[in-house]
Structures are given as structure tokens and as C-alpha cells.
Design a protein around this motif. Structure first.
Motif, short mmCIF file in Angstrom:
data_model
loop_
_atom_site.label_atom_id
_atom_site.label_comp_id
_atom_site.label_asym_id
_atom_site.label_seq_id
_atom_site.Cartn_x
_atom_site.Cartn_y
_atom_site.Cartn_z
N GLU A 1 56.13 58.77 48.14
CA GLU A 1 55.53 60.11 48.14
C GLU A 1 56.34 61.08 47.29
N SER A 2 57.67 61.01 47.41
CA SER A 2 58.53 61.90 46.63
C SER A 2 58.44 61.56 45.14
N ARG B 1 65.68 58.90 55.99
CA ARG B 1 64.91 59.57 57.05
C ARG B 1 64.98 58.74 58.32
N PHE C 1 60.83 69.30 48.95
CA PHE C 1 59.75 68.42 49.40
C PHE C 1 60.30 67.33 50.32
N LYS C 2 61.42 66.75 49.95
CA LYS C 2 62.03 65.70 50.77
C LYS C 2 62.44 66.25 52.14
N GLU D 1 61.21 68.79 53.74
CA GLU D 1 60.02 69.07 54.52
C GLU D 1 59.48 67.81 55.19
N ARG D 2 59.71 66.66 54.56
CA ARG D 2 59.23 65.38 55.09
C ARG D 2 60.25 64.70 56.00
N GLY D 3 61.34 65.40 56.30
CA GLY D 3 62.31 64.87 57.25
C GLY D 3 63.43 64.06 56.65
N ASP E 1 61.51 57.28 47.52
CA ASP E 1 60.35 56.96 48.34
C ASP E 1 59.07 57.31 47.59
N TYR F 1 55.24 62.97 43.84
CA TYR F 1 55.36 64.43 43.73
C TYR F 1 56.18 64.79 42.49
#
Length: 239
Positions: free
Chosen positions: A91-92, A239, A222-223, A225-227, A89, A95
């Protein structure tokens, strides 16, 4: 052979896992070779973790054929079909890229040498102590890593001239063992070509390999934390 992961929603979550799998196999059998069908669970008392099941299809045109079944009737329930993207994804991925860039250009790892030939029967702590004493007069040691698998140690310095002094210690002895010393792969010694491509003989900076597990652990955290969660059966974060 092309591979695609299809996510299917719309089924009755009260159905038994085996019944859902049977329906999915029958419904998507014409799309290609069915490699695996996964109905995620959370615990034995609660059969379905979410409202998605996954079908892994193999074969040319499998994705297109499966998407054509979106909205079709599957024995009393309507199948909602979509493709699970193979890529991380956005955002990941951003990051991860930021972590890689930060680690790649960390000043602690710009200059260094790789040392081998010492007594490999010593413990990691003993090797680190002996080599630190041997190289401390070269300058400031910013990091030292003992690789027990490859039987070598990477020693990093704060300045280029300190790296040069370390190179001058080639052939010296530690505990009666003659040292072999060469420059470690760093972001400076492995510069990309002007067009961004890697030159012949390019080697990934050694410290990137050393910290791969730590970097991956940060991305996983991180993943989560984002569900997102990892579904073992399909090898994907969803997710």
C-alpha cells in the motif's frame, strides 16, 4: 554479503532486554553472522514495545537456516520466526508511486530553464526577486527555485514558447552579472525510450529532486496513519 532481518515472537515480555538478546544470539548463532539484535522499547518504565525482537543475520543461506528454527524451544518458550520483507509494504509503495507520477507530470514543471552566473552573495529572496523581474516578460512563471548549494536557479513556465523566450536571454545581465541559461531537466525533455528504458544521458527532472523531502514526508505520514513505526536499530518500518 546477503543480509536478512528475522522477526522473533514468543518470548516472555517480562524478561529483561539483555536476557532476550542473549537467548536470541545463542539460538541463531549457527544461522550466520549476527550483525545486530534489537528488542524495541517504548519507554524506560515499559521494557518491550511489542512482542517481536529482531535479529539481523549476514551470510549465504542465513534466511533458510533461521526459518528452520521456527517452532523450536528457546529455554522454555517457543520461537515463532519469520522474515521481515526488505521491500516497502504494497500500500505504501503504491501511494509513493502515485505521488511520484503526480509530481513528475505536474503541468507547472513541464517547461523551464536553469540560470546561473548571477550574484550569489544575494539572499534567496533577492535572487528570486531579481530573476523574476528579468524573466517575467517571457510569460507566466509557474515556479522558481533558488538552489543555494549549486548556485543556480530553476525557473518554470506554463508554455514551451515562454521557455524559448527565456533561452533567448542567454548572455544578458542582472545587476552587472552575465547570465548562463540552459534548459532545465523536465519530464518532457527527458522522455523514456519506447520500451520504457531511459536513454543515454537521461536526467531526473530537476523538480523531483527539489521535492524529494516533501514526498518522503508524505509517505512517512501515510505509514504512521496505517499503524507502522520505524525501528531505528533495524532500519525498517514495521507494524
Amino acid at each position: 554479503m546477503p543480509r536478512v532481518v528475522i522477526a522473533v515472537e514468543g518470548y516472555d515480555t517480562c524478561l529483561h532486554e539483555d536476557d532476550v538478546k542473549k537467548e536470541l544470539i545463542n539460538h541463531f548463532n549457527s544461522c550466520g553472522e549476527i550483525f545486530r539484535v534489537v528488542v524495541p522499547k517504548k519507554d524506560p518504565d515499559c521494557p518491550n514495545l511489542d512482542r517481536r525482537a529482531f535479529v539481523i543475520l549476514l551470510g549465504d543461506g542465513a534466511k533458510e537456516k533461521a526459518l528452520q528454527l521456527n517452532g523450536t524451544d528457546m529455554g522454555g518458550w517457543i520461537a515463532l520466526v519469520k522474515v521481515e520483507p526488505d521491500r516497502e509494504d504494497e500500500e505504501s509503495a503504491k501511494y509513493r508511486s502515485s505521488l511520484i507520477h503526480e509530481l513528475m507530470h505536474d503541468p507547472k514543471f513541464l517547461y523551464g530553464v536553469t540560470v546561473s552566473g548571477y550574484d550569489t552573495s544575494l539572499t534567496v529572496e533577492e535572487v528570486e526577486s531579481a530573476l523574476t523581474k528579468h524573466f517575467m516578460y517571457c510569460g507566466e512563471i509557474t515556479h522558481i527555485y533558488v538552489n543555494t548549494l549549486d548556485k543556480l536557479t530553476n525557473i518554470y513556465f506554463s508554455k514551451q514558447e515562454e521557455e524559448a523566450r527565456a533561452m533567448d536571454l542567454r548572455g544578458t545581465k542582472v545587476g552587472g552579472f552575465k547570465l548562463t541559461i540552459f534548459r532545465v531537466a523536465t519530464v518532457l525533455s527527458n522522455r523514456p525510450l519506447g520500451n520504457g528504458e531511459r536513454g543515454h544521458g537521461y536526467t531526473i527532472p530537476a523538480h523531483m529532486i527539489e521535492f524529494t523531502s516533501e514526498l518522503n514526508a508524505k509517505v512517512i505520514a501515510f505509514k504512521k496513519e496505517r499503524g507502522f513505526r520505524f525501528v531505528e536499530g533495524i532500519g525498517k518500518w514495521i507494524r
